[in-house]
Design an enzyme around this catalytic site. Structure first.
Site, PDB file in Angstrom:
ATOM      1  N   GLY A  75      40.206  43.506  26.594  1.00 19.77           N
ATOM      2  CA  GLY A  75      41.591  43.025  26.663  1.00 19.77           C
ATOM      3  C   GLY A  75      42.571  44.047  27.193  1.00 19.77           C
ATOM      4  O   GLY A  75      43.693  44.165  26.722  1.00 19.77           O
ATOM      5  N   LEU A  76      42.111  44.819  28.211  1.00 14.33           N
ATOM      6  CA  LEU A  76      43.012  45.730  28.924  1.00 14.33           C
ATOM      7  C   LEU A  76      43.708  46.750  28.036  1.00 14.33           C
ATOM      8  O   LEU A  76      44.891  47.031  28.221  1.00 14.33           O
ATOM      9  CB  LEU A  76      44.067  44.935  29.701  1.00 14.33           C
ATOM     10  CG  LEU A  76      43.542  44.126  30.878  1.00 14.33           C
ATOM     11  CD1 LEU A  76      44.682  43.307  31.474  1.00 14.33           C
ATOM     12  CD2 LEU A  76      42.939  45.025  31.948  1.00 14.33           C
ATOM     13  N   ASN A 102      43.435  50.336  39.016  1.00 22.26           N
ATOM     14  CA  ASN A 102      43.290  48.894  38.829  1.00 22.26           C
ATOM     15  C   ASN A 102      44.558  48.429  38.104  1.00 22.26           C
ATOM     16  O   ASN A 102      44.818  48.832  36.971  1.00 22.26           O
ATOM     17  CB  ASN A 102      42.024  48.659  37.999  1.00 22.26           C
ATOM     18  CG  ASN A 102      41.750  47.200  37.690  1.00 22.26           C
ATOM     19  OD1 ASN A 102      42.186  46.687  36.677  1.00 22.26           O
ATOM     20  ND2 ASN A 102      41.007  46.529  38.553  1.00 22.26           N
ATOM     21  N   CYS A 133      41.427  39.114  35.210  1.00 25.35           N
ATOM     22  CA  CYS A 133      40.850  39.516  33.934  1.00 25.35           C
ATOM     23  C   CYS A 133      40.815  38.351  32.952  1.00 25.35           C
ATOM     24  O   CYS A 133      41.840  37.747  32.655  1.00 25.35           O
ATOM     25  CB  CYS A 133      41.624  40.665  33.324  1.00 25.35           C
ATOM     26  SG  CYS A 133      40.842  41.243  31.810  1.00 25.35           S
ATOM     27  N   GLY A 220      26.830  42.608  34.240  1.00 22.09           N
ATOM     28  CA  GLY A 220      25.460  43.117  34.257  1.00 22.09           C
ATOM     29  C   GLY A 220      24.555  42.269  35.144  1.00 22.09           C
ATOM     30  O   GLY A 220      24.995  41.300  35.765  1.00 22.09           O
ATOM     31  N   GLY A 247      26.586  43.263  38.553  1.00 20.78           N
ATOM     32  CA  GLY A 247      25.169  43.449  38.283  1.00 20.78           C
ATOM     33  C   GLY A 247      24.436  44.418  39.176  1.00 20.78           C
ATOM     34  O   GLY A 247      23.204  44.462  39.162  1.00 20.78           O
TER      35      GLY A 247
END
Ligand SMILES: Cc1cc2nc3c(=O)[nH]c(=O)nc-3n(C[C@H](O)[C@H](O)[C@H](O)COP(=O)(O)OP(=O)(O)OC[C@H]3O[C@@H](n4cnc5c(N)ncnc54)[C@H](O)[C@@H]3O)c2cc1C
Ligand SMILES: Cc1cc2nc3c(=O)[nH]c(=O)nc-3n(C[C@H](O)[C@H](O)[C@H](O)COP(=O)(O)O)c2cc1C
Ligand code: FES
Lengths: 306, 253
Positions: A75-76, A102, A133, A220, A247
């Site tokens: 959550g940033l 970012n 996000c 991932g 990934g």
């Protein structure tokens, strides 16, 4: 004589010594990894998501392991752009890599103000605008899931930001190429994709969700085929360079993303398994170039044979 | 640092616990008690992330790092199944470790519950070696779950509690009279959260300084991902980097 091979790539005006970058939120500010590798060898370091104001993030638990991947709901969490400028920037500005911030927000004005402040930092040659996000209730992803939202925020930031502007896209949309085109038309120099995929994990014994926020972002190897497909689609749809991630665990994965159309790649979750993975991937890309007699890495971008 | 260590031995202590001893040719790096390692579990296809495991003991004589592992899922099961000679990739040492007490003459209590006893063995050794006076209070479900008792005894008095009264005082560590009555300078505790909370409450009540070792789930282990945070009086802190050992004055519980 050893043939000189070019591994450098460009994103707009930004020159990377090699196409390997670290993904936001997975590499801290780089300093966490100095025991494991030489930061100066990395093509680009994208630091933790930064917002205008301090954010505490979501409550613990924020992480759940999943088959070949993980969910996060951080959550940033960050101390805000002013803290970054005063306390973090001085210690990372001289790293001989591209330090990229970012930038996140929940309102257009917040993105604009954060970008404007970072524009003044000589040691930051680019920002990655996170319009994707999944872990913030308000904003964040809402900009990244509609073309009008993406246009609004990218256009506004473009007005105040004159260095390289990378826009990070959400995979949680019906057609990612529409959002990519909107970002391009609004002035983005490059697009990066993918951010995490919205997912969920449940503890059946306790009948409870494993994350405090119930849902979170999947990353991932589990997401790689989706990321690869989206990079392929987006690179067909836009002219600006594409940065691929999702990934990537090794050099072969990196090459696959480049063949699909990515000019550069990012490593995220892989850093948690092998903290020196970036250096390994840089070496494995070079080995591939030697094996395939590629003298310029740019020859590989979009070189998929169909 | 990242090291490929060799399995020197891997023995099941009791059906649920394994003692894994790792070594390498070179001298193992300096490590402090309360720090941990992140182990890559190569022999389990369902285990993706590394597993954080406390430093149980460092034996300088045979240059081994001991990990005490409770088998609770695929990752820990695979670690318990390692064979002599296997290579294990570990990142170490991670985290802060316990802080040194001030006075040498006043006793110190190290409390461990379940596999939370693991870091206390090495801490007991270091304390004793430096001339401090540690005692141990170890709690478990049953006597078979009380591990390494004779190892502990080499470094101080050992008090025990078991839920079924098969060893020591019946009940939880908080039921032991020594916790309530001992003239402790400082208490260190690691174990299940309810147990740590109860001990922290007791220490606060008696105005005894206390440190707890947390086991929040982790991804990176190096302070980069912010997954392992504990909500403290200073806001969210990374348990992997600013912990796992935290002073109870910092905790919100
Ligand atoms: C700093 C630190 C030190 C540790 N030291 C030791 C040690 O010395 N010995 C030891 O045996 N274990 C220790 N642990 C716990 C150990 O890391 C976990 O038991 C292990 O990761 C479980 O992996 P698994 O694949 O076997 O189980 P999984 O399949 O991952 O989990 C099995 C079940 O346990 C739950 N679980 C797993 N990890 C945690 C956690 N950290 N908190 C709460 N619930 C969890 C899961 O949600 C699941 O329900 C430590 C943890 C930390 C953070
Ligand atoms: C713990 C964690 C934190 C993240 N934080 C951010 C962030 O702050 N900003 C952002 O744009 N992406 C963030 N991401 C997403 C990653 O940058 C990346 O897009 C995603 O994880 C997919 O790549 P991967 O599979 O290589 O990890 C985060 C991912 C993880 C796992
Ligand atoms: S586990 Fe990543 S910050 Fe602690």
């Amino acid at each position: 004589m050893i043939k000189e091979r070019n591994t450098s790539v460009k994103l707009g005006n930004l020159v990377l010594k090699n196409p390997v970058m670290t993904a936001s939120g997975t590499f801290g500010y780089g300093s966490e990894f100095t025991d494991f590798l030489d930061l100066n060898q990395i093509g680009g370091i994208i630091v933790k998501g930064t917002t205008l104001h301090h954010r505490e993030g979501n409550p613990y638990p924020r992480m759940a392991e999943t088959p070949s991947g993980m969910l996060n709901a951080v959550g940033l969490q960050n101390k805000g752009v002013h803290y970054f400028i005063d306390h973090i920037y001085p210690s990372i500005k001289d790293i001989d890599s591209n330090i990229i911030v970012n930038v996140s927000g929940s309102q257009v004005e917040d993105y604009v103000e954060t970008a404007r402040l970072i524009n003044e930092l000589e040691g930051i040659p680019a920002i990655e605008l996170n319009i994707s996000c999944p872990n913030v209730k308000q904003g964040g992803m809402t900009f990244g899931v509609t073309t009008s939202g993406a246009e609004e925020v990218v256009k506004a930031v473009r007005k105040v930001y004159d260095k390289t502007l990378i826009v990070k896209l959400s995979p949680n949309v019906t057609d990612i190429t529409e959002i990519a085109k909107a970002a391009e038309a609004s002035g983005a120099d490059s697009v990066s994709l993918i951010n995490t995929l919205l997912g969920m994990a449940i503890d059946a014994e306790r009948k409870k969700p494993l994350l405090s926020t119930i849902t979170g972002g999947l990353s991932g190897p589990a997401v790689k085929p989706i990321a690869l497909r989206m990079v392929w689609q987006v690179s067909q749809a836009v002219k600006i360079p594409v940065v691929g991630l999702g990934g990537v665990m090794n050099g072969q994965d990196a090459i696959e993303f480049m063949l699909a159309g990515a000019s550069a790649i990012q490593l995220g979750t892989a850093n948690f398994i092998d903290p020196a993975v970036t250096i390994r991937v840089i070496n494995e890309i070079e080995e591939y170039m030697i094996r395939h007699n590629v003298s310029d890495i740019n020859e590989l971008v979009g070189a998929l044979i169909i | 640092m990242v090291l490929d260590l060799t399995v020197k031995s891997c023995e099941m202590i009791h059906k649920q616990y394994a003692l894994l001893k790792l070594t390498q040719k070179d001298q193992l790096p300096e490590m402090h008690a309360g720090q941990f390692v992140e182990v890559r579990v190569d022999n389990s296809s369902t285990t993706f992330l590394r597993r954080p495991i406390s430093i149980n003991f460092i034996d300088p004589q045979d240059n081994t790092l001991w990990l005490l592992i409770q088998v609770i899922g695929d990752g820990t099961r695979a670690l318990a199944e390692l064979q002599v000679g296997d290579l294990v990739n570990v990142i170490l040492p991670l985290g802060n470790g316990f802080s040194w007490p001030i006075k040498k003459d006043q006793p110190i209590l190290l409390v461990g519950g379940g596999v939370g006893t693991a870091p206390m063995l090495y801490w007991g050794k270091l304390l004793k070696q430096k001339g401090y006076n540690p005692s141990f209070l170890l709690g478990a479900r049953s006597k078979n779950d009380l591990l390494q008792l004779s190892d502990f005894a080499a470094f101080g008095t050992v008090y025990t509690t078991t839920e079924d009264e098969s060893h020591g005082v019946k009940g939880y560590v908080t039921n032991h009279p020594m916790l309530k009555e001992g003239d402790w300078q400082r208490i260190y505790v690691c174990g299940p959260k309810p147990m740590m909370m109860a001990v922290a409450k007791e220490a606060r009540g008696r105005k005894i300084g206390c440190e707890v070792s947390l086991e929040n789930s982790m991804a990176c282990g190096v302070g980069a991902c912010l997954c392992c945070v504990e909500d403290t009086v200073d806001g969210n802190v990374c348990v992997c980097k600013e912990g796992p050992v935290l002073d109870i004055d910092k905790l919100k519980w």
